[in-house]
Structures are given as structure tokens and as C-alpha cells.
Write an enzyme that holds these catalytic residues in place. Structure first.
Site, mmCIF file in Angstrom:
data_model
loop_
_atom_site.group_PDB
_atom_site.id
_atom_site.type_symbol
_atom_site.label_atom_id
_atom_site.label_comp_id
_atom_site.label_asym_id
_atom_site.label_seq_id
_atom_site.Cartn_x
_atom_site.Cartn_y
_atom_site.Cartn_z
ATOM 1 C CB SER A 195 -6.950 4.225 -2.180
ATOM 2 O OG SER A 195 -8.905 4.550 -1.684
ATOM 3 C CE1 TYR A 240 -6.389 2.821 2.798
ATOM 4 C CE2 TYR A 240 -8.025 4.162 2.002
ATOM 5 C CZ TYR A 240 -6.870 2.993 1.633
ATOM 6 O OH TYR A 240 -7.244 1.992 0.824
HETATM 7 P P1 NAD Z 1 -5.587 -6.939 2.700
HETATM 8 O O1 NAD Z 1 -6.218 -5.846 3.796
HETATM 9 O O2 NAD Z 1 -6.517 -7.863 2.692
HETATM 10 O O3 NAD Z 1 -4.475 -7.185 2.210
HETATM 11 C C1 NAD Z 1 -3.219 -6.090 3.190
HETATM 12 C C2 NAD Z 1 -2.417 -6.435 2.815
HETATM 13 O O4 NAD Z 1 -0.903 -5.656 3.731
HETATM 14 C C3 NAD Z 1 -1.817 -7.822 3.419
HETATM 15 O O5 NAD Z 1 -1.251 -9.352 2.778
HETATM 16 C C4 NAD Z 1 -0.705 -7.533 5.519
HETATM 17 O O6 NAD Z 1 -0.356 -8.820 5.347
HETATM 18 C C5 NAD Z 1 -0.440 -6.358 4.445
HETATM 19 N N1 NAD Z 1 0.316 -5.658 5.924
HETATM 20 C C6 NAD Z 1 -0.290 -5.371 6.224
HETATM 21 N N2 NAD Z 1 0.618 -3.979 7.221
HETATM 22 C C7 NAD Z 1 2.062 -4.760 6.555
HETATM 23 C C8 NAD Z 1 2.972 -4.397 7.268
HETATM 24 N N3 NAD Z 1 3.154 -3.313 8.203
HETATM 25 N N4 NAD Z 1 4.364 -4.901 6.713
HETATM 26 C C9 NAD Z 1 4.388 -6.231 5.844
HETATM 27 N N5 NAD Z 1 2.958 -6.178 5.188
HETATM 28 C C10 NAD Z 1 1.816 -6.126 5.608
HETATM 29 O O7 NAD Z 1 -6.745 -5.805 2.159
HETATM 30 P P2 NAD Z 1 -6.462 -4.615 0.522
HETATM 31 O O8 NAD Z 1 -7.828 -4.456 0.339
HETATM 32 O O9 NAD Z 1 -5.669 -6.408 -0.016
HETATM 33 O O10 NAD Z 1 -5.964 -3.948 0.488
HETATM 34 C C11 NAD Z 1 -4.181 -3.890 -0.136
HETATM 35 C C12 NAD Z 1 -4.109 -1.874 -0.711
HETATM 36 O O11 NAD Z 1 -5.246 -1.782 -1.514
HETATM 37 C C13 NAD Z 1 -3.931 -1.349 0.425
HETATM 38 O O12 NAD Z 1 -2.890 -0.132 0.221
HETATM 39 C C14 NAD Z 1 -5.599 -0.393 0.327
HETATM 40 O O13 NAD Z 1 -5.125 0.660 1.102
HETATM 41 C C15 NAD Z 1 -5.940 -0.736 -1.406
HETATM 42 N N6 NAD Z 1 -7.119 -0.492 -1.197
HETATM 43 C C16 NAD Z 1 -7.930 -1.517 -1.216
HETATM 44 C C17 NAD Z 1 -9.173 -1.229 -1.795
HETATM 45 C C18 NAD Z 1 -10.624 -2.405 -0.948
HETATM 46 O O14 NAD Z 1 -11.512 -2.148 -0.730
HETATM 47 N N7 NAD Z 1 -10.438 -3.138 -0.664
HETATM 48 C C19 NAD Z 1 -9.815 -0.113 -2.616
HETATM 49 C C20 NAD Z 1 -8.715 1.030 -2.551
HETATM 50 C C21 NAD Z 1 -7.251 0.731 -2.374
#
Ligand code: NAD
Length: 260
Positions: free
Chosen positions: A142, A155
Site C-alpha cells: 500500500s 496497518y
Molecule cells: P476487500 O475487503 O475488498 O478484500 C479483502 C479480501 O481479503 C477479501 O477477499 C477477504 O475475504 C479476504 N480476507 C480477509 N481476511 C482474510 C483471511 N483471514 N483469510 C483469507 N482471506 C481473507 O479489500 P481490498 O481493498 O480489495 O484489499 C485488498 C488488499 O489491498 C489488502 O491487502 C489491502 O490492504 C490492500 N490495499 C487496499 C487499498 C484500498 O484502497 N482498497 C489500498 C492499498 C492497499
């Protein structure tokens, strides 16, 4: 481009992970989906991936906070497809609170799922990649792997850790046909961020749409969200031959956030 390869994308039942899985499938890659959610929705996504590009897709419900389940998921993927060529460590959760009131159990959960699971996944997948002499490991970090924001202690710590781990793995696998990189998105409008927008709307007496604009404009100079499709394309590039010499990098895709 990736026909015949197999990719496992953790946390791919939603948001960024699903976007990455769709982009890799469109390049001909077989896919292992992982994550939580409604069983019928997940099965519909799995079938949609297979229809998309004639690839084969499976699903594992492994919990990323449980090392034994991570190892079993990777062993199953290798047994089913013959090898695991691409590992995208993407599953992640968030909790937002000032440090004094940050719940210790939220700290533990975030470190386990966002950082420790990445270690366990790489440890299980790397030997098979070495045997084949080809592999791609991509860790969803991130912008918070490179800079901080208030109220995100666990985080930010986890994502900084992911970037450090990425560099170590890149060095240990260098010259073996294997690269390991981190991608660093800024705001992407996924369920993880929708929760933060809802909280902001409540705190500031705004509608959801007002809070959405307010959030993205605060730190992202482009004033626009990154999309899951754009992240999917970045991952496909990192899996391509053109990216063979990109390793140990933390690539921001952030609308200018880190340029400030
Ligand atoms: P999201 O909530 O849409 O998806 C998260 C995914 O992780 C889901 O499929 C969920 O079921 C899975 N998950 C959560 N806990 C779990 C566990 N214990 N075991 C297995 N699967 C699990 O979130 P997102 O925004 O798509 O985030 C995905 C990644 O991107 C994360 O690592 C997040 O930190 C990173 N990220 C997100 C953003 C943003 O703005 N959305 C920005 C930078 C980084």
C-alpha cells in the site's frame, strides 16, 4: 501471455484481489481464488473466470491467519495444477483507531493477515518456483508501506513490513528466474475503503458520496480512485518477460500521493 501458468491470489473473493484474478485469467492463467464470502457468490465468480478465458479456476477457503491452512492451500494448488507459478499475497484487513485505544487483538489480527501470512505463503511457494526456475511473487502492500497516516498503526506497520520482506525474498531468489515485488496502491473503492468512507460520513455529517470525494481529495492529487482493473494490469506486467529485471521494488500506483 501467461497461458499454462497457475496463479494463486489470496483475498480474491472481493476488491483488488478479484480484479487481479480477472486480469491474470484474461492472460490465460489458471487461477486459485481465496477469501471469505457467500459460497454461491464465490462459485459464480469462479465459473465466470473459467468462462472468461477458458482457464481452470479453483477456490480455497483457507484462513490467512492460520499458517497450516496457508501451507495446505499451496500444496493443494501445486498438486492440482502441477505447479504454482505466480503467488499474489493480497488478503488484508484494516482497523482505524488512535494508538492509545488501538485494540491489541486488532493489532494481532492485522499483523497476522497482512504480514505474517505473506511470509508463510512465500515460504511454502518458493521451493516449487525454484524447481521450475520461474516464479513471480507479488505482494499487495500500500502507499501505507512507504508513508504513514494517523490511526493506522497496525496497518502501516504491517505494510512497511511487507515491503521489507519483499526485498529480502527478491535478494534470496535473485538470478533464479523468480522476482518478488510489492505494489503500493492508494485509495481503491473496495469494501475495505467503503467502511472508512462510512465512518468519515458519520464523523463529519456528510453523505456517503460527499465523504467519498472528501477522502480521495485529501491525499490523492489526481482526485480519483485507482481501479482494480488498473492494478490487475500492473500485476500482469510484473508477470511478463518485460519485467524480468524488476525485483525487490515497491511500485506505487497512487495518483501522485507519494510525490508530495
Ligand atoms: P476487500 O475487503 O475488498 O478484500 C479483502 C479480501 O481479503 C477479501 O477477499 C477477504 O475475504 C479476504 N480476507 C480477509 N481476511 C482474510 C483471511 N483471514 N483469510 C483469507 N482471506 C481473507 O479489500 P481490498 O481493498 O480489495 O484489499 C485488498 C488488499 O489491498 C489488502 O491487502 C489491502 O490492504 C490492500 N490495499 C487496499 C487499498 C484500498 O484502497 N482498497 C489500498 C492499498 C492497499
Amino acid at each position: 501471455m501467461l497461458k499454462g501458468k497457475t496463479a494463486l491470489v489470496t483475498g480474491s473473493t472481493s476488491g483488488i484481489g478479484l480484479g487481479i484474478a480477472q486480469a491474470l485469467a484474461a492472460q490465460g492463467c489458471n487461477i486459485v481464488l481465496n477469501g471469505f464470502g457467500d459460497a454461491a457468490d464465490i462459485e459464480a465468480e469462479r465459473q465466470a473466470l473459467e468462462r472468461l478465458a477458458g482457464v481452470s479456476a479453483t477456490y480455497s477457503g483457507a484462513d490467512m491467519s492460520k499458517p497450516a491452512e496457508i501451507a495446505a492451500m499451496i500444496a493443494e494448488a501445486q498438486a492440482h495444477f502441477g505447479s504454482l507459478d505466480i503467488l499474489v499475497n493480497n488478503a488484508g484487513i484494516q482497523h482505524v483507531a488512535p494508538i492509545e485505544s488501538f485494540p491489541p487483538d486488532a493489532w494481532d489480527r492485522i499483523i497476522n493477515i497482512n504480514l505474517t501470512a505473506v511470509f508463510h505463503g512465500i515460504q511454502a511457494a518458493l521451493p516449487g518456483m525454484r524447481e521450475k526456475g520461474w516464479g513471480r511473487i507479488i505482494n499487495t502492500a500500500s502507499v501505507h508501506g512507504l508513508v504513514a497516516s494517523v490511526h493506522k498503526a497496525a496497518y502501516v506497520a504491517a505494510k512497511h513490513g511487507v515491503i521489507g520482506l519483499t526485498k529480502v525474498v527478491a535478494l534470496e531468489a535473485a538470478g533464479q528466474g523468480i522476482t518478488c515485488n510489492a505494489i503500493c496502491p492508494a485509495w481503491v473503492l473496495t469494501p475495505l475503503v467503503a467502511k472508512q468512507i462510512e465512518a468519515r460520513a458519520q464523523e463529519r455529517g456528510m453523505t456517503f458520496d460527499e465523504a467519498k470525494v472528501n477522502l480521495v481529495q485529501e491525499k490523492q492529487p489526481s482526485k480519483d480512485f485507482v481501479t482494480t482493473e488498473q492494478i490487475g494490469q500492473l500485476v500482469c506486467f510484473l508477470c511478463s518477460d518485460a519485467a524480468t529485471q524488476i525485483t525487490g521494488a515497491a511500485l506505487n500506483i497512487d495518483g501522485g500521493w507519494l510525490a508530495q
